[in-house]
Design a protein around this motif. Structure first.
Motif, short mmCIF file in Angstrom:
data_model
loop_
_atom_site.label_atom_id
_atom_site.label_comp_id
_atom_site.label_asym_id
_atom_site.label_seq_id
_atom_site.Cartn_x
_atom_site.Cartn_y
_atom_site.Cartn_z
N PRO A 43 -70.36 -92.51 0.33
CA PRO A 43 -69.86 -91.23 -0.18
C PRO A 43 -68.34 -91.15 -0.19
N GLY A 44 -67.68 -91.79 0.80
CA GLY A 44 -66.22 -91.77 0.82
C GLY A 44 -65.62 -92.41 -0.41
N THR A 45 -66.17 -93.52 -0.82
CA THR A 45 -65.66 -94.20 -2.01
C THR A 45 -66.02 -93.43 -3.27
N ILE A 46 -67.19 -92.84 -3.31
CA ILE A 46 -67.56 -92.03 -4.48
C ILE A 46 -66.58 -90.87 -4.64
N LEU A 47 -66.20 -90.24 -3.54
CA LEU A 47 -65.23 -89.15 -3.62
C LEU A 47 -63.87 -89.64 -4.13
N LEU A 48 -63.43 -90.81 -3.66
CA LEU A 48 -62.16 -91.35 -4.14
C LEU A 48 -62.20 -91.64 -5.64
N VAL A 49 -63.32 -92.13 -6.12
CA VAL A 49 -63.47 -92.40 -7.56
C VAL A 49 -63.47 -91.08 -8.33
N GLN A 50 -64.20 -90.09 -7.84
CA GLN A 50 -64.30 -88.82 -8.55
C GLN A 50 -62.97 -88.07 -8.59
N PHE A 51 -62.16 -88.22 -7.55
CA PHE A 51 -60.85 -87.57 -7.53
C PHE A 51 -59.78 -88.39 -8.25
N LYS A 53 -58.54 -91.43 -7.54
CA LYS A 53 -57.62 -92.19 -6.68
C LYS A 53 -57.81 -93.70 -6.80
N ILE A 54 -59.00 -94.10 -7.24
CA ILE A 54 -59.32 -95.53 -7.31
C ILE A 54 -60.35 -95.74 -8.41
N GLU A 55 -60.33 -96.95 -8.98
CA GLU A 55 -61.37 -97.32 -9.95
C GLU A 55 -61.82 -98.74 -9.68
N PHE A 56 -63.00 -99.04 -10.15
CA PHE A 56 -63.60 -100.36 -9.99
C PHE A 56 -63.92 -100.90 -11.38
N PRO A 57 -62.97 -101.62 -12.00
CA PRO A 57 -63.20 -102.10 -13.36
C PRO A 57 -64.37 -103.09 -13.47
N VAL A 58 -64.52 -103.96 -12.49
CA VAL A 58 -65.64 -104.91 -12.49
C VAL A 58 -66.59 -104.45 -11.39
N ARG A 59 -67.81 -104.10 -11.79
CA ARG A 59 -68.80 -103.64 -10.83
C ARG A 59 -70.18 -104.10 -11.27
N GLU A 60 -71.13 -104.01 -10.38
CA GLU A 60 -72.45 -104.54 -10.62
C GLU A 60 -73.30 -103.64 -11.51
N PHE A 61 -73.30 -102.36 -11.24
CA PHE A 61 -74.16 -101.43 -11.96
C PHE A 61 -73.29 -100.49 -12.79
N THR A 62 -72.88 -100.95 -13.95
CA THR A 62 -71.92 -100.19 -14.76
C THR A 62 -72.48 -98.87 -15.26
N GLN A 63 -73.77 -98.79 -15.50
CA GLN A 63 -74.37 -97.55 -16.00
C GLN A 63 -74.71 -96.57 -14.88
N ASN A 122 -58.98 -101.10 -8.23
CA ASN A 122 -57.69 -100.75 -8.81
C ASN A 122 -57.27 -99.36 -8.34
N PRO A 123 -56.33 -99.29 -7.38
CA PRO A 123 -55.87 -97.97 -6.94
C PRO A 123 -55.06 -97.31 -8.05
N LEU A 124 -55.28 -96.04 -8.28
CA LEU A 124 -54.61 -95.32 -9.36
C LEU A 124 -53.44 -94.48 -8.86
N ALA A 125 -53.32 -94.31 -7.57
CA ALA A 125 -52.24 -93.49 -7.03
C ALA A 125 -51.63 -94.19 -5.82
N GLY A 126 -50.32 -94.09 -5.70
CA GLY A 126 -49.64 -94.62 -4.52
C GLY A 126 -49.21 -96.06 -4.66
N THR A 127 -48.46 -96.49 -3.68
CA THR A 127 -47.96 -97.86 -3.62
C THR A 127 -48.90 -98.71 -2.77
N LEU A 128 -48.64 -99.99 -2.73
CA LEU A 128 -49.46 -100.87 -1.90
C LEU A 128 -49.35 -100.48 -0.43
N PHE A 129 -48.16 -100.09 0.00
CA PHE A 129 -47.98 -99.67 1.39
C PHE A 129 -48.78 -98.41 1.70
N SER A 130 -48.72 -97.43 0.80
CA SER A 130 -49.46 -96.19 1.05
C SER A 130 -50.97 -96.43 0.99
#
Length: 163
Positions: A43-51, A53-63, A122-130
């Motif tokens: 759920p933590g990662t789902i929330l980050l994707v929905q907000f 903050k992050i995306e997963f261009p290559v994933r197993e279940f694209t649909q 692929n993080p969509l916000a912030g620097t590598l340090f953050s």
């Protein structure tokens, strides 16, 4: 096979192969550890994707989902299983903190590796340090809360069955 698919295949194989090295007397604890950590990462990662903050261009279940399934649902929980199995409960505070730090660092640096060198994350916000700082804080919280639950769940009761 791309490097991303190779990494996904490898971490799946490593996670499944590591099941054979779990001691028999620790299977129940390993299963509960695996499930409780999934309850945080998924759920933590789902929330980050929905907000956004992050995306997963290559994933197993694209649909089905926009989240990387193997890393969040299999690999990170399996790392936590080994954290719990190898936890030095009778050691000094320094060794226990070092145990936390090593396992959390392994997860965080795997995230950094996949962020920098692959298209798995692929993080969509912030620097590598953050992003690294956020990952350390998040994973320390996940590990601390999950481990607290495992300790509580594993306590032996003085009550006999039936009163």
């Amino acid at each position: 096979m791309t490097i991303e698919r190779f990494i996904l295949f490898s971490i799946t194989a490593i996670s499944l192969a590591s099941l054979f090295y779990i001691p028999k007397e620790k299977y129940r604890q390993a299963l509960v550890s695996f499930l409780i950590f999934q309850a945080f990462t998924w759920p933590g990662t789902i929330l980050l994707v929905q907000f956004g903050k992050i995306e997963f261009p290559v994933r197993e279940f694209t649909q089905a989902t926009q989240v990387g399934f193997t890393t969040n649902y299999l690999f990170y929980p399996m790392i936590f299983v080994w954290f719990v199995i190898m936890y030095p409960s009778k050691a000094c505070l320094t060794k226990r903190f070092l145990h936390y730090f090593i396992f959390v660092s392994f997860s965080v640096w795997f995230i950094n590796f996949t962020t920098i060198y692959t298209a798995l994350e692929n993080p969509l916000a912030g620097t590598l340090f953050s992003q690294t700082t956020r990952s350390y804080i998040t994973f320390f919280a996940y590990y601390y809360i999950s481990h607290g639950f495992i300790v509580w769940f594993s306590k032996k009761s003085n009550l006999s069955i039936g009163g």
